[in-house]
Enzyme design. Structure first.
Site, mmCIF file in Angstrom:
data_model
loop_
_atom_site.group_PDB
_atom_site.id
_atom_site.type_symbol
_atom_site.label_atom_id
_atom_site.label_comp_id
_atom_site.label_asym_id
_atom_site.label_seq_id
_atom_site.Cartn_x
_atom_site.Cartn_y
_atom_site.Cartn_z
ATOM 1 N N LYS A 198 -1.727 -0.214 -25.322
ATOM 2 C CA LYS A 198 -2.179 -0.378 -26.840
ATOM 3 C C LYS A 198 -1.051 -0.203 -27.410
ATOM 4 O O LYS A 198 -0.134 -1.267 -27.574
ATOM 5 C CB LYS A 198 -3.042 0.977 -27.002
ATOM 6 C CG LYS A 198 -4.598 0.770 -26.187
ATOM 7 C CD LYS A 198 -5.367 1.736 -26.661
ATOM 8 C CE LYS A 198 -6.808 1.402 -26.032
ATOM 9 N NZ LYS A 198 -7.115 2.483 -24.725
ATOM 10 N N GLU A 230 -0.168 4.932 -0.913
ATOM 11 C CA GLU A 230 -0.958 5.882 -0.942
ATOM 12 C C GLU A 230 0.109 7.287 -1.251
ATOM 13 O O GLU A 230 0.919 7.381 0.056
ATOM 14 C CB GLU A 230 -2.070 6.206 -0.165
ATOM 15 C CG GLU A 230 -3.177 5.480 -0.577
ATOM 16 C CD GLU A 230 -4.514 5.566 0.675
ATOM 17 O OE1 GLU A 230 -4.495 6.542 1.374
ATOM 18 O OE2 GLU A 230 -5.510 4.975 0.374
ATOM 19 N N ASP A 243 -5.839 13.141 -25.694
ATOM 20 C CA ASP A 243 -5.835 12.092 -25.391
ATOM 21 C C ASP A 243 -5.088 11.071 -26.140
ATOM 22 O O ASP A 243 -5.743 10.652 -27.353
ATOM 23 C CB ASP A 243 -7.391 11.372 -25.161
ATOM 24 C CG ASP A 243 -7.565 9.942 -24.786
ATOM 25 O OD1 ASP A 243 -6.723 9.105 -24.766
ATOM 26 O OD2 ASP A 243 -8.667 9.648 -24.343
ATOM 27 N N TYR A 285 0.823 -1.325 0.076
ATOM 28 C CA TYR A 285 0.180 -0.110 -0.135
ATOM 29 C C TYR A 285 0.876 1.158 -0.007
ATOM 30 O O TYR A 285 1.782 1.221 1.001
ATOM 31 C CB TYR A 285 -0.892 -0.024 1.215
ATOM 32 C CG TYR A 285 -2.345 0.095 0.771
ATOM 33 C CD1 TYR A 285 -2.886 1.300 0.261
ATOM 34 C CD2 TYR A 285 -3.263 -1.258 0.692
ATOM 35 C CE1 TYR A 285 -4.304 1.211 -0.266
ATOM 36 C CE2 TYR A 285 -4.467 -1.176 0.367
ATOM 37 C CZ TYR A 285 -4.988 -0.034 -0.300
ATOM 38 O OH TYR A 285 -6.131 0.146 -0.635
ATOM 39 N N THR A 309 -2.807 5.557 -22.462
ATOM 40 C CA THR A 309 -3.003 4.172 -21.880
ATOM 41 C C THR A 309 -1.827 3.633 -22.260
ATOM 42 O O THR A 309 -1.076 3.933 -22.908
ATOM 43 C CB THR A 309 -4.175 3.177 -22.401
ATOM 44 O OG1 THR A 309 -4.017 3.282 -23.835
ATOM 45 C CG2 THR A 309 -5.464 3.672 -22.153
ATOM 46 N N ARG A 330 -1.786 -3.220 -18.731
ATOM 47 C CA ARG A 330 -2.920 -2.479 -18.782
ATOM 48 C C ARG A 330 -3.027 -1.448 -17.814
ATOM 49 O O ARG A 330 -2.669 -1.718 -16.645
ATOM 50 C CB ARG A 330 -4.230 -3.477 -18.399
ATOM 51 C CG ARG A 330 -4.536 -4.246 -19.557
ATOM 52 C CD ARG A 330 -6.135 -4.682 -19.168
ATOM 53 N NE ARG A 330 -6.893 -3.342 -19.320
ATOM 54 C CZ ARG A 330 -7.532 -2.941 -20.546
ATOM 55 N NH1 ARG A 330 -7.240 -3.557 -21.656
ATOM 56 N NH2 ARG A 330 -8.223 -1.861 -20.300
HETATM 57 C C1 LIG Z 1 -8.837 7.320 -26.691
HETATM 58 C C2 LIG Z 1 -9.296 6.453 -25.550
HETATM 59 N N1 LIG Z 1 -9.073 7.144 -24.388
HETATM 60 C C3 LIG Z 1 -9.378 6.371 -23.065
HETATM 61 C C4 LIG Z 1 -9.339 4.876 -23.249
HETATM 62 C C5 LIG Z 1 -9.842 4.205 -21.952
HETATM 63 O O1 LIG Z 1 -8.895 3.329 -21.632
HETATM 64 P P1 LIG Z 1 -9.257 2.248 -20.590
HETATM 65 O O2 LIG Z 1 -9.978 1.133 -21.250
HETATM 66 O O3 LIG Z 1 -7.899 1.701 -20.157
HETATM 67 O O4 LIG Z 1 -10.136 2.790 -19.398
HETATM 68 C C6 LIG Z 1 -9.504 4.389 -24.303
HETATM 69 C C7 LIG Z 1 -9.887 2.884 -24.652
HETATM 70 O O5 LIG Z 1 -10.129 2.202 -25.479
HETATM 71 C C8 LIG Z 1 -9.344 5.038 -25.461
HETATM 72 O O6 LIG Z 1 -9.253 4.598 -26.672
#
Ligand SMILES: Cc1ncc(COP(=O)(O)O)c(C=O)c1O
Length: 412
Positions: free
Chosen positions: A225, A52, A196, A50, A222, A231
């Site tokens: 991918k 935090e 994003d 843990y 993320t 993950r």
């Molecule tokens: C552009 C985008 N943002 C956020 C996410 C969210 O990711 P997670 O599935 O890890 O929550 C995804 C997932 O496919 C995504 O394609």
């Protein structure tokens, strides 16, 4: 493995899932096969901890080594993404986005995001997601003629709507994103630019897609991918927003971080610095382009007429059987895809008009253009002959052959 004795049911299901992954071919653009180094970092007693807080500022004792691991992950993330600040704690991409919103917005503030059917993610203001319930979203889409993002149109919407934040980033869009162009619009209306890059993070660090910095205030991603890590989520930002971001992740959104995943993120960042990673990403794009061109040869409509990145969306309405059925048929021969909306889709999200396909996972297995073209031919052969058991068997055997020729995880 002790697990076999203690919990044979879970042990066997894990074994079967590994076989399932080995026997089939994933064309899901958000999936990849992370290295055994990444996987082994995840499966460690680091998950017992843990911690935090942040390195050297924890609310729990006994974190001297965890501090070093997280510090290393942060340093590598900053270097890899040329970022002034990195937070490696978000459990997922969705939580990274939620934390970015929490850091920069107040309840009901205005946000301009991309429409789901044009390629946006649920967290970009989908009516079924927390984002649209907590914040006041307006949406931009794609040009109906080119099916590409049209910055002039976005500027018009932004000038009218006056958002506090603009989101640049997509989950099923096959063209390059002009972060600099988005920044110009954000500046005109005094909005934060949050980019994003969940899908394209790997392409960006390989220098094969425009970089979101210095144009973005905050970048969310993320790690699983194109980046091919565990993950998880990641937030990068300007130094001036570092404190806001960190406070939004913890204590704002999350409790203790997943230390085993943070260690695996550090491994993935190191792997992504290697020259081999750039070679891999180049092949990802070549493979996706080869697939899109082959679909075009088969007279299948590829949304926006092609791809600049790792994915494409094809319009399967011409088959008149629904994308759900096609996905299920492909599943049954070991080709994994996901059905997806196309821009201005007339069909519902549960059975939309498109299928999204990507090359990151098959490229990790070593497939090149020639095999990718063959794979598209197999998809067409099956889809044009649904109900024909002989053809299905033939395609199944071909997929098996390709999977065996390009194995994953030889050691497990
Ligand atoms: C552009 C985008 N943002 C956020 C996410 C969210 O990711 P997670 O599935 O890890 O929550 C995804 C997932 O496919 C995504 O394609």
């Amino acid at each position: 493995m002790k697990l076999k004795k203690i919990d044979p049911k879970i042990y066997n299901l894990i074994k079967k899932e590994i076989q399932h992954q080995k026997k089939g071919l994933s064309l899901i653009p958000s999936e990849n096969y992370s290295s055994l180094a990444v996987i082994s970092a995840m499966g460690t007693p680091l998950s017992n901890k843990y911690s935090e807080g942040y390195p050297y500022k924890r609310y729990y004792g006994g974190n001297e080594l965890i501090d070093q691991i997280e510090e290393l992950a942060i340093t590598r993330a900053k270097k890899l993404f040329k970022a002034e600040h990195a937070n490696v704690q978000p459990h997922s991409g969705s939580q990274a986005n939620a934390a970015a919103y929490l850091a920069l917005l107040n309840y009901k503030d205005r946000v301009l995001g991309i429409d789901l059917s044009a390629g946006g993610h649920l967290t970009h203001g989908s009516p079924v997601n927390f984002s649209s319930k907590f914040y006041n979203f307006a949406y931009y889409g794609v040009d109906p003629r080119t099916e590409k993002i049209d910055l002039k149109e976005i500027e018009k919407i932004a000038l009218k709507f006056k958002p506090k934040m603009i989101i640049a980033g997509t989950t099923s869009y096959s063209r390059k994103i002009d972060f600099k162009g988005f920044k110009k619009i954000a500046d005109k209306v005094g909005a934060y630019l949050v980019s994003d890059i969940a899908h394209i993070a790997g392409l960006i660090v390989a220098g094969l897609h425009p970089h979101p910095f210095p144009w973005s205030d905050v970048v969310t991603a993320t790690t699983h991918k194109t980046l091919r890590g565990p993950r998880g989520g990641l937030i990068l930002s300007k130094k001036s927003l570092a404190e806001k971001i960190d406070r939004a992740v913890f204590p704002g959104m999350q409790g203790g971080p997943l230390d085993h995943v943070i260690a695996a993120k550090a491994v993935c960042f190191l792997e992504a610095m290697h020259p081999e990673f750039k070679k891999y990403q180049k092949q990802v794009i070549l493979n996706a382009k080869a697939m899109a061109a082959r679909f075009h040869d088969h007279k299948i409509r590829v949304i926006s007429k092609g791809t600049d990145n790792h994915l494409m969306v094809i319009d399967v309405s011409c088959f008149n059987i629904g994308s759900k059925k096609i996905q299920e048929e492909l599943d049954s021969v070991g080709i994994y895809v996901n059905r997806n909306a196309i821009p201005f889709d007339k069909n519902p999200p549960y059975n939309p008009s498109g299928i999204r396909l990507g090359s990151p996972a098959i490229t990790s297995r070593g497939l090149k253009e020639k095999e990718c073209i063959g794979l598209v031919d197999l998809i067409m052969k099956l889809t044009l002959n649904i109900g024909n058991k002989k053809i299905k068997k033939e395609v199944f055997n071909e997929v098996k052959k390709i999977s065996e020729k390009f194995p994953i995880y030889k050691d497990i």
